[in-house]
Design a protein around this motif. Structure first.
Motif, short mmCIF file in Angstrom:
data_model
loop_
_atom_site.label_atom_id
_atom_site.label_comp_id
_atom_site.label_asym_id
_atom_site.label_seq_id
_atom_site.Cartn_x
_atom_site.Cartn_y
_atom_site.Cartn_z
N SER A 64 0.86 -1.19 0.00
CA SER A 64 0.00 0.00 0.00
C SER A 64 0.89 1.23 0.00
N TYR A 65 2.19 0.99 0.13
CA TYR A 65 3.15 2.09 0.21
C TYR A 65 4.22 1.92 -0.85
N GLU A 94 1.14 -8.45 11.65
CA GLU A 94 1.47 -7.21 10.94
C GLU A 94 2.47 -6.39 11.76
N ASP A 95 3.28 -5.62 11.08
CA ASP A 95 4.24 -4.78 11.80
C ASP A 95 3.55 -3.57 12.44
N ILE A 97 -0.10 -0.99 12.46
CA ILE A 97 -1.41 -0.54 11.99
C ILE A 97 -1.36 0.98 11.98
N ASP A 98 -1.59 1.53 10.81
CA ASP A 98 -1.50 2.98 10.67
C ASP A 98 -2.92 3.49 10.33
N GLY A 100 -5.07 1.78 8.87
CA GLY A 100 -5.94 0.61 9.05
C GLY A 100 -6.43 0.04 7.73
N LEU A 101 -6.13 0.71 6.64
CA LEU A 101 -6.66 0.29 5.33
C LEU A 101 -6.12 -1.08 4.89
N THR A 102 -4.84 -1.29 5.10
CA THR A 102 -4.22 -2.56 4.69
C THR A 102 -4.90 -3.74 5.39
N LYS A 126 -0.45 2.79 15.55
CA LYS A 126 -0.53 4.26 15.54
C LYS A 126 -2.02 4.62 15.56
N GLY A 146 4.64 9.55 13.71
CA GLY A 146 6.11 9.54 13.54
C GLY A 146 6.45 8.31 12.74
N ILE A 153 11.18 -3.35 9.85
CA ILE A 153 10.40 -2.26 9.26
C ILE A 153 11.34 -1.30 8.51
N ASP A 154 10.90 -0.86 7.35
CA ASP A 154 11.80 -0.09 6.48
C ASP A 154 11.35 1.34 6.24
P1 IMP Z 1 -2.10 1.23 6.86
O1 IMP Z 1 -2.83 0.60 5.72
O2 IMP Z 1 -2.08 2.73 6.72
O3 IMP Z 1 -2.56 0.79 8.21
O4 IMP Z 1 -0.61 0.85 6.62
C1 IMP Z 1 0.08 -0.05 7.37
C2 IMP Z 1 1.41 -0.31 6.68
O5 IMP Z 1 2.07 0.90 6.39
C3 IMP Z 1 2.34 -1.06 7.58
O6 IMP Z 1 2.25 -2.44 7.35
C4 IMP Z 1 3.69 -0.54 7.17
O7 IMP Z 1 4.19 -1.31 6.12
C5 IMP Z 1 3.43 0.83 6.65
N1 IMP Z 1 3.77 1.83 7.65
C6 IMP Z 1 2.95 2.59 8.40
N2 IMP Z 1 3.61 3.37 9.24
C7 IMP Z 1 4.92 3.10 9.04
C8 IMP Z 1 6.13 3.57 9.66
O8 IMP Z 1 6.14 4.39 10.56
N3 IMP Z 1 7.28 3.03 9.18
C9 IMP Z 1 7.31 2.10 8.17
N4 IMP Z 1 6.21 1.62 7.60
C10 IMP Z 1 5.03 2.12 8.02
#
Ligand code: IMP
Ligand code: MG
Length: 174
Positions: A64-65, A94-95, A97-98, A100-102, A126, A146, A153-154
């Motif tokens: 997703s990134y 999962e590493d 949750i940001d 939450g979409l993934t 987060k 942040g 995690i990269d």
């Molecule tokens: P979401 O779909 O926005 O919840 O994205 C979650 C994914 O975004 C995680 O599995 C990470 O791969 C990536 N991600 C979100 N925050 C960070 C971060 O601070 N560092 C690295 N990867 C992140």
């Protein structure tokens, strides 16, 4: 620049705590752990080593990134898992949750395959950045906004090998 957020010791303690909770909930039943590549490879390998339930390990890769620090809001399945999910206990590992979409996307996808149970284990949460309603069932650390790296995690494929979890500070981390 990187600033240490969680040490190897903090991580090891938290991983063990999560493992104990999972063992308690699944009471000796078999679990399929679905490691979301690449970010949770290190977390998954440490977690499953602390769990005594009969276990299978499988992998999924979604993106997703790109190399940017913000979500694009789209989820592509680059590699699906191989195990049959039907009637099985599934724990998605999962590493972070940001937004939450993934996880929302993956959870819906796996739910359609009729597992016996479907849980989410995330090392970092987060919570303040959530765009959709989703909670981890097992969460290691809740952190503020942040950008973090290390322990798998990269940032643009860098820093995965760093054994600690660090925050990117300065220009890059804004
Ligand atoms: P979401 O779909 O926005 O919840 O994205 C979650 C994914 O975004 C995680 O599995 C990470 O791969 C990536 N991600 C979100 N925050 C960070 C971060 O601070 N560092 C690295 N990867 C992140
Ligand atoms: Mg990820």
């Amino acid at each position: 620049m990187l600033e240490k957020l969680f040490s190897k010791r903090d991580i090891a303690k938290t991983v063990k705590k999560l493992a104990r909770k999972i063992e308690k909930d699944f009471k000796g039943e078999e679990i399929i752990f679905v490691c979301l590549l690449k970010g949770s490879f290190m977390f998954t390998s440490d977690l499953v080593r602390c769990i005594r339930n009969p276990s299978r390990i499988d992998f999924m890769r979604v993106s997703s990134y790109g190399s940017a620090m913000k979500t694009k809001g789209t989820v592509n399945v680059l590699k699906d898992m191989e195990e049959d999910v039907e009637g099985k206990n599934i724990v998605i590992v999962e590493d972070i949750i940001d937004s939450g979409l993934t996880l929302t996307h993956i959870r819906e996808m796996l739910r359609k395959r009729n597992p016996k149970s479907l849980k989410i284990c995330a090392l970092l949460d987060k919570r303040a950045r959530r765009e959709v309603e989703i909670e981890g069932d097992y969460v290691g650390f809740t952190i503020d906004d942040g950008f973090v790296v290390g322990y798998g995690i990269d940032y643009a494929e860098q820093y995965r090998n760093c054994p600690e979890i660090c925050v990117v500070v300065g220009e890059e981390g804004k």
